[in-house]
Design a protein around this motif. Structure first.
Motif, short mmCIF file in Angstrom:
data_model
loop_
_atom_site.label_atom_id
_atom_site.label_comp_id
_atom_site.label_asym_id
_atom_site.label_seq_id
_atom_site.Cartn_x
_atom_site.Cartn_y
_atom_site.Cartn_z
N TYR A 178 0.97 -1.44 -0.37
CA TYR A 178 -0.11 0.35 0.41
C TYR A 178 1.06 0.89 -0.09
O TYR A 178 0.83 2.43 -1.03
CB TYR A 178 -1.00 -0.12 1.22
N ASN A 179 1.77 1.43 1.03
CA ASN A 179 3.12 2.43 1.14
C ASN A 179 3.59 3.23 -0.17
O ASN A 179 4.08 4.32 -0.42
CB ASN A 179 3.93 1.95 2.13
N ASP A 180 3.85 1.47 -0.61
CA ASP A 180 4.14 1.17 -2.01
C ASP A 180 3.46 2.19 -3.29
O ASP A 180 4.33 3.14 -3.96
CB ASP A 180 5.44 0.34 -3.07
N PHE A 195 0.83 4.52 -3.07
CA PHE A 195 0.06 5.37 -2.32
C PHE A 195 0.60 6.50 -2.47
O PHE A 195 0.85 7.84 -2.48
CB PHE A 195 -1.36 4.71 -1.71
N ALA A 196 1.56 6.17 -1.59
CA ALA A 196 2.96 6.94 -0.21
C ALA A 196 3.17 7.35 -0.75
O ALA A 196 4.29 8.47 -1.65
CB ALA A 196 2.93 6.72 0.32
N ASN A 197 4.50 6.11 -1.48
CA ASN A 197 5.42 6.59 -2.98
C ASN A 197 5.38 6.66 -4.48
O ASN A 197 6.16 7.36 -5.19
CB ASN A 197 6.47 5.39 -1.96
N ASN A 218 4.60 4.67 -6.52
CA ASN A 218 5.33 3.04 -7.03
C ASN A 218 4.29 2.20 -7.03
O ASN A 218 4.55 1.34 -6.80
CB ASN A 218 6.58 3.11 -6.84
#
Lengths: 311, 443
Positions: free
Chosen positions: A269-271, A273-275, A277
């Motif tokens: 998820y972090n890759d 949406f936040a990052n 990628n």
């Protein structure tokens, strides 16, 4: 019992039916297949496709218009090289090893106890135990969050100095396990209750005539007969554990110990949406799906092999 | 052996693959900005995603500009969901026209081609209305990509009543800050000078910034991002906070959360080195402490110096894919420079204006009863002039922050030095930049 496991049906058994499957059957299947293809097969195919792509940078400082290139298995190498991503798998395995047995033990105990509660109260209690399942995971985590944070937690106030820091490094995984147990015990209990209901009364009567007490009935008759329900809930729980997401995401706000890649799902998820990628996120999702699939089938084959050897 | 159904399912999947490949897979924003044709008198609707409570200013715009209606949609703040939502909408080709984007996140949005280049719509003519360094936050190469809204010059908030009661001198240097922390711990019965929030990397970054560090620098000749998170100045700062943590002189709770607000209300936390926009948080969350707070300059690393720092800062960005860039730019400029709008934004606690203002002519120049009648923004006005404006942000700052936060969290839990955590983060940040296909190296 072995006779129930038959091979291909004999021609006599199929009788007049044509060897081609019924067109009507496909008609009935079509709505399911359409939705299945659109919401399941296609997204998986798309994720696999995305996992093979990567962004190429151009312009000053790489901030110019990006283009897309074929990456082969580069994303997979990148994901598997991230120790934090590998560690997240270890974390959910450990979580599952403790949380699933505790939850299922509680679910079975509650279900067996409910059998002994008569009439109206059984319904009330069953609904009460099931209630937490109706609370969305996010809300449940916010609720429990208030009970965990020192300073606002009534539990910490009550225990005073003896109160543990629920959100500390070594504790937070088990604080999360507690939330998940609270949420899903009632749900699993309900599946077990349904299976218990399907046990024919004659068996109990026979057991009573043979002199079995409540303990023996529970251990020797009920437990073996709810085995299919336990296998089912166990597989659901394994998959659910691998996909642990909402609870750590929410508790993260209160607990610095929960990192951005605390669980494999959170990492993806972090890759994504936040990052920003999505290609690495797709890769991690595919890896997660493969592991969850492998674990579920490994568990199922373990259980069925045991069943076969018992016969 | 696969059953007929398996074969069918796989067949369908294979058949679907080329169809999916044909989907326009673009590495950044799925839709490009274009100006839609507009008939005279035609009404335009703009959607604006923000977490800053600026509805009153927008309502004023809507009253005074009947043909351009702006609808504010409140989203979660920055990385707690806001940017995720924006990235998803850019990817899907359904972005809002305008969005709140912090300075540090602008390079990240550049990386996905997520911002509209605004000189094409006349933004370069607006430059004179803004404070120079804030304007430059939205400038990349020759293009202008965002209209600055506010920054966060730092100051030192402290509880004057408690400092007096415990006979604590207001610290002018970080050495004195440590002395004050010792006194407060001794005399304050459970109170601490402040918290060291392990999960607030942006707050921490402000102190190396003040010390003169540059975590990121763009080497324009080789197009390489130079990372220096574990440079001499940053390690000195980490070591300083390490000492406070080791000697139990600071609390370790996360800031801006339930427990922290409570501690501020009860006086368990008696000071806060923070940005100008912290005023609204204190005022709103600890109304019972009215009149007891004062503000002064940040403690200094060198006695007699006047180095300041910046914590936070935001812009109004026009996302890639809008159909009304002209109207959106018109609104963004009005929002951040119109005196009426600025006064309403100040009331909502949005930070230090990016527009060039005369302090005395705005609400910022008034004595504030919450701060005992102090015209506390004079402190921030001076602070703002002393910010080292050569600080830069990398296009992977969100990731950098989470590495630092994870490493700090672990260091504090396992009583390891923060210095090691910074060294650990340094390598990871270089790797992140490279993983994005950018050129990067350590300093």
């Amino acid at each position: 019992m072995t006779t129930t496991r038959t091979g291909s049906p004999t021609p006599a058994a199929t009788g007049r039916r044509s060897p081609r499957p019924d067109r009507a059957a496909w008609g009935f299947l079509a709505p399911f297949l359409a939705v299945f293809l659109f919401t399941f097969v296609a997204p998986i195919g798309y994720a696999v496709y995305q996992s093979l792509l990567t962004v190429e940078r151009h312009g000053p400082m790489g901030l110019g218009e990006p283009t897309l290139g074929f990456a082969g298995l580069d994303n997979y190498t990148l994901a598997l090289q991230q120790t934090s991503f590998i560690e997240s798998f270890g974390r959910v395995f450990l979580f599952g090893l403790v949380q699933i047995p505790v939850m299922l033990f509680l679910a079975v105990t509650l279900a067996l106890l409910l059998e002994h509660v008569s009439g109206r109260w059984a319904g009330v209690l069953r609904a009460t135990y099931f209630l937490p399942y109706g609370v969305p995971g996010v809300i449940a985590t916010i609720l429990w969050g208030f009970l965990y944070v020192p300073g606002v937690s009534p539990i910490s106030d009550l225990l005073g100095g003896a109160a543990p820091d629920f959100l500390a490094y070594d504790n937070v995984l088990w604080s999360l396990a507690n939330i998940v147990i609270w949420e899903f015990t009632g749900y699993n209990m309900l599946i077990v209750v349904a299976q218990l209901r399907s046990i024919p009364q004659e068996l109990y009567e026979a057991a009573t005539i043979d002199g079995a007490g409540p303990w023996q009935t529970a251990l020797r008759i009920k437990l073996p007969l709810i085995r299919p329900a336990l296998v089912l809930t166990c597989v659901f729980s394994i998959i659910g554990t691998m996909q642990l997401f909402a609870e750590p995401l929410i508790i993260k706000l209160q607990a610095p110990a929960v990192t951005g890649d605390y669980t494999p799902n959170l990492s993806a998820y972090n890759d994504g949406f936040a990052n920003a990628n999505v290609y690495l996120a797709a890769t991690k999702s595919v890896i997660l799906a493969v592991v969850a699939c492998a674990l579920s089938f490994a568990f199922l084959s373990l259980v069925t092999r045991k069943q076969r050897s018992e016969r | 052996m696969p059953t007929r159904r398996d074969v069918l399912a796989w067949g369908a999947a294979v058949a679907a693959a080329p169809a999916l490949a044909a989907c326009a897979e673009s590495p950044g924003a799925a839709r490009r900005t274009e100006q839609a044709e507009r008939r005279p008198g035609q009404k335009v609707n703009l959607v604006f995603w923000s977490w800053v409570p600026l509805q009153k200013a927008v309502a004023l715009w809507n009253r005074t500009h009947p043909d351009i209606h702006v609808e504010v949609q409140i989203i979660p703040a920055s990385t707690s969901g806001g940017y995720q939502k924006m990235h998803a909408s850019l990817k899907a080709g359904t972005p809002p026209d305008l969005a709140q984007v912090e300075f540090y996140a602008l390079p990240e949005f550049m990386l996905v081609n997520g911002l509209t280049e605004l000189t094409a719509y006349g933004a370069d003519k607006l430059e004179g209305a803004y404070v120079d360094w804030q304007w430059r936050q939205g400038v990349f190469g020759d293009g202008v990509y965002a209209i600055p809204q506010a920054s966060g010059p730092m100051g030192y908030y402290y509880r004057q009543d408690l400092f007096e009661r415990w006979d604590v001198d207001v610290p002018r240097t970080w050495d004195e800050f440590r002395q004050a922390a010792i006194k407060i711990r001794k005399r304050g019965r459970g109170a601490r000078i402040c918290t060291f929030p392990p999960a607030s990397a942006m707050w921490f970054a402000a102190f190396p910034w003040q010390r003169g560090a540059h975590w990121i620098q763009a080497d324009l000749e080789t197009d390489t991002w130079v990372v220096d998170i574990d440079g001499k100045e940053s390690l000195e700062v980490a070591d300083f906070w390490d000492g406070l943590v080791r000697d139990d002189l600071v609390a370790l709770m996360p800031d801006l959360q339930g427990g922290w607000y409570r501690a501020v209300q009860t006086g368990d936390l008696v000071s806060w080195p923070s940005a100008q926009w912290g005023d609204a948080l204190l005022r709103g969350n600890a109304p019972g402490t009215k009149g007891k707070w004062r503000v002064t300059q940040l403690p200094q690393w060198e006695p007699g110096a006047t180095a300041s720092s910046n914590y936070g800062g935001s812009s109004t960005a026009i996302l890639q894919g809008t159909r009304h860039p002209v109207e959106a730019l018109q609104f963004a400029h009005w929002l951040n420079t119109d005196p009426g709008s600025i006064d309403l934004l100040i009331g909502a606690g949005y930070g230090w204006p990016a527009a060039r203002i005369e302090l005395e002519q705005t609400a910022l120049g008034k004595p504030d009863p919450f701060f005992g009648g102090q015209v506390y923004n004079r402190v921030f006005q001076e602070s703002d002039r002393n910010v080292d404006t050569s600080w830069q942000w990398a296009p992977t700052t969100t990731q950098s922050f989470s590495h630092i936060q994870d490493a700090f969290g672990k260091a504090i839990a396992q009583r390891e030095p923060l210095v090691d955590a910074l060294r650990d983060a340094q390598g990871r940040v270089v790797d992140d930049l490279k993983a994005k296909g950018l050129k990067a190296r350590g300093a």
